[in-house]
Scaffold this motif. Structure first.
Motif, PDB file in Angstrom:
ATOM      1  N   GLN A 241       0.849  -1.183   0.000  1.00  8.03           N
ATOM      2  CA  GLN A 241       0.000   0.000   0.000  1.00  8.03           C
ATOM      3  C   GLN A 241       0.886   1.234   0.000  1.00  8.03           C
ATOM      4  O   GLN A 241       1.778   1.362   0.844  1.00  8.03           O
ATOM      5  N   LEU A 242       0.655   2.131  -0.967  1.00 10.63           N
ATOM      6  CA  LEU A 242       1.422   3.372  -1.048  1.00 10.63           C
ATOM      7  C   LEU A 242       0.481   4.549  -0.845  1.00 10.63           C
ATOM      8  O   LEU A 242      -0.599   4.602  -1.428  1.00 10.63           O
ATOM      9  N   LYS A 243       0.905   5.488  -0.033  1.00 11.41           N
ATOM     10  CA  LYS A 243       0.093   6.667   0.257  1.00 11.41           C
ATOM     11  C   LYS A 243       0.513   7.813  -0.642  1.00 11.41           C
ATOM     12  O   LYS A 243       1.661   8.250  -0.620  1.00 11.41           O
ATOM     13  N   LEU A 244      -0.417   8.293  -1.459  1.00 12.57           N
ATOM     14  CA  LEU A 244      -0.151   9.458  -2.300  1.00 12.57           C
ATOM     15  C   LEU A 244      -0.640  10.701  -1.570  1.00 12.57           C
ATOM     16  O   LEU A 244      -1.813  10.814  -1.220  1.00 12.57           O
ATOM     17  N   SER A 245       0.277  11.625  -1.320  1.00 12.58           N
ATOM     18  CA  SER A 245      -0.064  12.858  -0.609  1.00 12.58           C
ATOM     19  C   SER A 245      -0.639  13.877  -1.576  1.00 12.58           C
ATOM     20  O   SER A 245       0.050  14.319  -2.497  1.00 12.58           O
ATOM     21  N   GLY A 246      -1.890  14.214  -1.407  1.00 12.67           N
ATOM     22  CA  GLY A 246      -2.542  15.176  -2.286  1.00 12.67           C
ATOM     23  C   GLY A 246      -1.962  16.571  -2.143  1.00 12.67           C
ATOM     24  O   GLY A 246      -1.334  16.908  -1.143  1.00 12.67           O
ATOM     25  N   ALA A 247      -2.155  17.363  -3.170  1.00 14.95           N
ATOM     26  CA  ALA A 247      -1.654  18.738  -3.168  1.00 14.95           C
ATOM     27  C   ALA A 247      -2.600  19.595  -3.987  1.00 14.95           C
ATOM     28  O   ALA A 247      -3.429  19.096  -4.756  1.00 14.95           O
ATOM     29  N   ASN A 248      -2.492  20.887  -3.814  1.00 16.05           N
ATOM     30  CA  ASN A 248      -3.332  21.781  -4.613  1.00 16.05           C
ATOM     31  C   ASN A 248      -2.476  22.898  -5.195  1.00 16.05           C
ATOM     32  O   ASN A 248      -1.286  23.020  -4.912  1.00 16.05           O
ATOM     33  N   GLY A 249      -3.106  23.716  -6.032  1.00 18.20           N
ATOM     34  CA  GLY A 249      -2.384  24.825  -6.656  1.00 18.20           C
ATOM     35  C   GLY A 249      -3.333  25.816  -7.276  1.00 18.20           C
ATOM     36  O   GLY A 249      -4.539  25.549  -7.417  1.00 18.20           O
ATOM     37  N   TRP A 250      -2.798  26.942  -7.656  1.00 15.09           N
ATOM     38  CA  TRP A 250      -3.605  27.991  -8.275  1.00 15.09           C
ATOM     39  C   TRP A 250      -2.764  28.734  -9.303  1.00 15.09           C
ATOM     40  O   TRP A 250      -1.528  28.725  -9.256  1.00 15.09           O
ATOM     41  N   ALA A 251      -3.460  29.357 -10.245  1.00 17.11           N
ATOM     42  CA  ALA A 251      -2.785  30.139 -11.281  1.00 17.11           C
ATOM     43  C   ALA A 251      -3.653  31.330 -11.654  1.00 17.11           C
ATOM     44  O   ALA A 251      -4.893  31.269 -11.580  1.00 17.11           O
ATOM     45  N   THR A 268       0.647  38.593 -22.797  1.00 18.34           N
ATOM     46  CA  THR A 268       0.120  37.720 -21.751  1.00 18.34           C
ATOM     47  C   THR A 268       1.084  37.672 -20.574  1.00 18.34           C
ATOM     48  O   THR A 268       2.296  37.560 -20.747  1.00 18.34           O
ATOM     49  N   LEU A 269       0.527  37.754 -19.364  1.00 16.72           N
ATOM     50  CA  LEU A 269       1.261  37.567 -18.117  1.00 16.72           C
ATOM     51  C   LEU A 269       0.567  36.448 -17.348  1.00 16.72           C
ATOM     52  O   LEU A 269      -0.644  36.497 -17.126  1.00 16.72           O
ATOM     53  N   GLN A 270       1.345  35.409 -16.943  1.00 13.04           N
ATOM     54  CA  GLN A 270       0.779  34.259 -16.247  1.00 13.04           C
ATOM     55  C   GLN A 270       1.662  33.875 -15.063  1.00 13.04           C
ATOM     56  O   GLN A 270       2.891  33.990 -15.122  1.00 13.04           O
ATOM     57  N   TYR A 271       1.002  33.389 -14.007  1.00 16.17           N
ATOM     58  CA  TYR A 271       1.724  32.904 -12.824  1.00 16.17           C
ATOM     59  C   TYR A 271       0.992  31.689 -12.297  1.00 16.17           C
ATOM     60  O   TYR A 271      -0.239  31.708 -12.137  1.00 16.17           O
ATOM     61  N   GLY A 272       1.726  30.618 -12.022  1.00 16.49           N
ATOM     62  CA  GLY A 272       1.118  29.412 -11.485  1.00 16.49           C
ATOM     63  C   GLY A 272       1.930  28.860 -10.337  1.00 16.49           C
ATOM     64  O   GLY A 272       3.163  28.951 -10.326  1.00 16.49           O
ATOM     65  N   ARG A 273       1.242  28.245  -9.369  1.00 17.98           N
ATOM     66  CA  ARG A 273       1.907  27.746  -8.176  1.00 17.98           C
ATOM     67  C   ARG A 273       1.322  26.384  -7.795  1.00 17.98           C
ATOM     68  O   ARG A 273       0.144  26.093  -8.040  1.00 17.98           O
ATOM     69  N   GLY A 274       2.141  25.544  -7.174  1.00 14.39           N
ATOM     70  CA  GLY A 274       1.675  24.245  -6.713  1.00 14.39           C
ATOM     71  C   GLY A 274       1.314  23.337  -7.868  1.00 14.39           C
ATOM     72  O   GLY A 274       2.013  23.282  -8.880  1.00 14.39           O
ATOM     73  N   SER A 275       0.210  22.612  -7.751  1.00 14.41           N
ATOM     74  CA  SER A 275      -0.205  21.707  -8.812  1.00 14.41           C
ATOM     75  C   SER A 275      -0.722  22.444 -10.044  1.00 14.41           C
ATOM     76  O   SER A 275      -1.020  21.802 -11.055  1.00 14.41           O
ATOM     77  N   SER A 276      -0.795  23.767  -9.985  1.00 15.17           N
ATOM     78  CA  SER A 276      -1.087  24.608 -11.158  1.00 15.17           C
ATOM     79  C   SER A 276       0.179  25.278 -11.674  1.00 15.17           C
ATOM     80  O   SER A 276       0.132  26.324 -12.326  1.00 15.17           O
ATOM     81  N   ARG A 277       1.331  24.669 -11.418  1.00 14.63           N
ATOM     82  CA  ARG A 277       2.615  25.306 -11.736  1.00 14.63           C
ATOM     83  C   ARG A 277       2.850  25.470 -13.231  1.00 14.63           C
ATOM     84  O   ARG A 277       3.759  26.186 -13.633  1.00 14.63           O
ATOM     85  N   GLN A 278       2.059  24.830 -14.092  1.00 11.06           N
ATOM     86  CA  GLN A 278       2.191  25.041 -15.536  1.00 11.06           C
ATOM     87  C   GLN A 278       1.579  26.366 -15.974  1.00 11.06           C
ATOM     88  O   GLN A 278       1.714  26.746 -17.141  1.00 11.06           O
ATOM     89  N   ALA A 279       0.900  27.063 -15.068  1.00  9.81           N
ATOM     90  CA  ALA A 279       0.393  28.419 -15.320  1.00  9.81           C
ATOM     91  C   ALA A 279      -0.532  28.500 -16.533  1.00  9.81           C
ATOM     92  O   ALA A 279      -0.487  29.450 -17.293  1.00  9.81           O
ATOM     93  N   GLY A 280      -1.362  27.473 -16.724  1.00  9.16           N
ATOM     94  CA  GLY A 280      -2.340  27.505 -17.804  1.00  9.16           C
ATOM     95  C   GLY A 280      -1.918  26.795 -19.072  1.00  9.16           C
ATOM     96  O   GLY A 280      -2.749  26.583 -19.957  1.00  9.16           O
ATOM     97  N   SER A 281      -0.629  26.422 -19.190  1.00  5.79           N
ATOM     98  CA  SER A 281      -0.191  25.753 -20.411  1.00  5.79           C
ATOM     99  C   SER A 281      -0.483  24.259 -20.390  1.00  5.79           C
ATOM    100  O   SER A 281      -0.350  23.584 -21.415  1.00  5.79           O
ATOM    101  N   TRP A 282      -0.884  23.717 -19.229  1.00  2.39           N
ATOM    102  CA  TRP A 282      -1.313  22.325 -19.117  1.00  2.39           C
ATOM    103  C   TRP A 282      -2.031  22.181 -17.780  1.00  2.39           C
ATOM    104  O   TRP A 282      -1.606  22.758 -16.779  1.00  2.39           O
TER     105      TRP A 282
END
Length: 441
Positions: A241-251, A268-282
């Motif tokens: 059993q492996l525990k996956l630690s959830g995370a969140n993010g915003w952009a 265009t100006l973009q900023y992304g952090r956490g699980s949104s670290r792609q800043a809108g590109s993915w």
């Protein structure tokens, strides 16, 4: 694909002479039905040093300048049926749409790769709300790119639902929810289950801020779920059993488009952090990154990861000549999570001269510089292409075209062995010659 087959395909394409302008759908009306198609087609062949054609991209860069620098055949075909409830087509409609993808390396054929769009939409529900619509399914939504680099700074794709074009007076609001299931990759384990991710995307579009200028505001929130995953250890076949630690993010992002009679400018100006670290590109984390979250200590590192991106490009599209110029600055600070700590700077231009209605000359110059701060390494790739095109008519966006081109590239000593593939594994410069057909509708 053999050269003879390529030539036959190109002659058929050019002979059809379809008067298509940029991204306009081909459609027909049958009663209350509007049946149509849109898509993209690219086919090419070439050589480098008497061998298979090579293409040139800087390691770590988000894109490369594409003219004479594409080593893949590509086709996506979209078909749709929109049924209006009234014959005047001013009232509600129901819309079904699907898009199939095909691609493969030059001269090696084109293989089916999957379905990128498959959705159901209901629109124009209320005249007071404008062209308001709701949808459900799989969708590539409102992608935005720099054409000469084929770089999508907004590229949100997935399964979900949402609404579009809700008129708020100052602009049109769109929201879409996407979800994803991906199997994490981790050494010495075979995962039996998939991790779940969610993305919430908000856009307020067409905000008028100055004459002929409009803003789009973007906000994104993503979440990776906490999960217990079962895995088989490859070394001894035991189940763990492996525990996956959830995370969140915003952009967050803002785009300003200034339209003029001669063309447009888009910033265009973009900023992304956490699980949104792609800043809108993915929208989602990929397999290797999810595997890192099986170590709980990496959760905080992911939520600190951040990307800052600025892009600007403009187009001047005249009667005798046209030019697109682009620039990108991107800073990725993800070192604590996956070791990525880099700055990417990109500059490029593609001028073209309309020698006649059906023939044009093109030059493209591109420069990409990547600095890897974690390894204290930096380098650049410089690419130059000269091309001639046969086209349906003059205009930057006019397709179909048949082009012949030559490309020359140089790169830094620090990138030796990382640019140009096997043909240039020991070099810091390279070239290719080729022919290519391209159209969209």
């Amino acid at each position: 694909m053999k050269l003879q087959q390529l030539i036959i395909s190109i002659l058929i394409l050019m002979g059809s002479y379809i008067p298509i302008t940029a991204y306009s759908a081909v459609q027909t009306n049958i009663g209350n039905h509007e049946i149509g198609s849109r898509g993209y087609f690219r086919l090419g062949a070439g050589t480098s040093s008497g061998d298979t054609k090579s293409c040139f991209a800087a390691p770590g860069a988000g894109s490369k300048y594409r003219l004479g620098n594409e080593c893949e055949n590509w086709m996506d075909v979209d078909v749709y049926d929109r049924y209006y409830l009234d014959k005047l087509k001013k009232g509600p409609y129901v819309h079904l749409e699907t898009r199939l993808l095909f691609h493969g390396k030059d001269e090696q054929g084109i293989d089916y790769k999957g379905v990128s769009d498959f959705f159901f939409e209901v629109g124009q529900l209320n005249a007071d709300l404008g062209n308001f619509s709701v949808w459900i399914g799989r969708r590539r939504y409102d992608r935005r790119d720099i054409h000469i680099a084929d770089y999508f700074f907004y590229k949100m794709i997935g399964d979900g639902f949402g609404f579009d074009n809700l008129d708020l007076g100052i602009g049109q609001l769109a929201y879409f929810y996407l979800r994803d299931k991906t199997t994490p990759i981790v050494d010495d384990f075979h995962l039996r289950q998939q991790a779940h991710q969610q993305s919430h995307d908000f856009r307020l579009k067409n905000i008028k801020v100055n004459p002929d200028g409009k803003l789009m505001l973007f906000a994104n929130y993503t979440r990776i779920a906490d999960e217990t995953l079962y895995a088989t250890r490859t070394s001894d076949e035991t189940v763990k059993q492996l525990k996956l630690s959830g995370a969140n993010g915003w952009a967050l992002g803002v785009t300003h488009k200034q339209t003029q009679s001669w063309g447009y400018n888009k910033f265009t100006l973009q900023y992304g952090r956490g699980s949104s670290r792609q800043a809108g590109s993915w929208p989602f984390e990929k397999e290797a990154a999810l595997g890192l979250l099986l170590d709980e200590a990496n959760k905080a590192a992911l939520e600190k990861a951040a990307t800052l991106r600025l892009t600007d490009h403009f187009l001047i599209d005249g009667k005798r000549w046209a030019i697109m110029v682009a620039g990108v600055y991107e800073r990725r600070e993800h070192r604590e999570f996956d070791g990525t700590d880099q700055t990417w700077i990109s500059l490029g231009a593609r001028p073209m001269w309309f020698v006649s209605k059906h023939f044009r000359l093109l030059l493209e110059a591109g420069y990409d510089r990547v600095t890897d701060h974690s390894k204290d390494i930096q380098g650049s790739v410089r690419k130059f292409t000269l091309a001639g095109e046969l086209a349906h008519q003059a205009g930057f966006w006019q397709r179909p075209v048949l082009r012949i081109y030559g490309t020359y590239a140089t790169w830094s000593e620090s990138f030796r062995g990382q640019v140009g593939g096997e043909s240039y594994a020991t070099d810091t410069e390279g070239w290719n010659l080729g022919v290519q057909a391209e159209t969209w509708w």
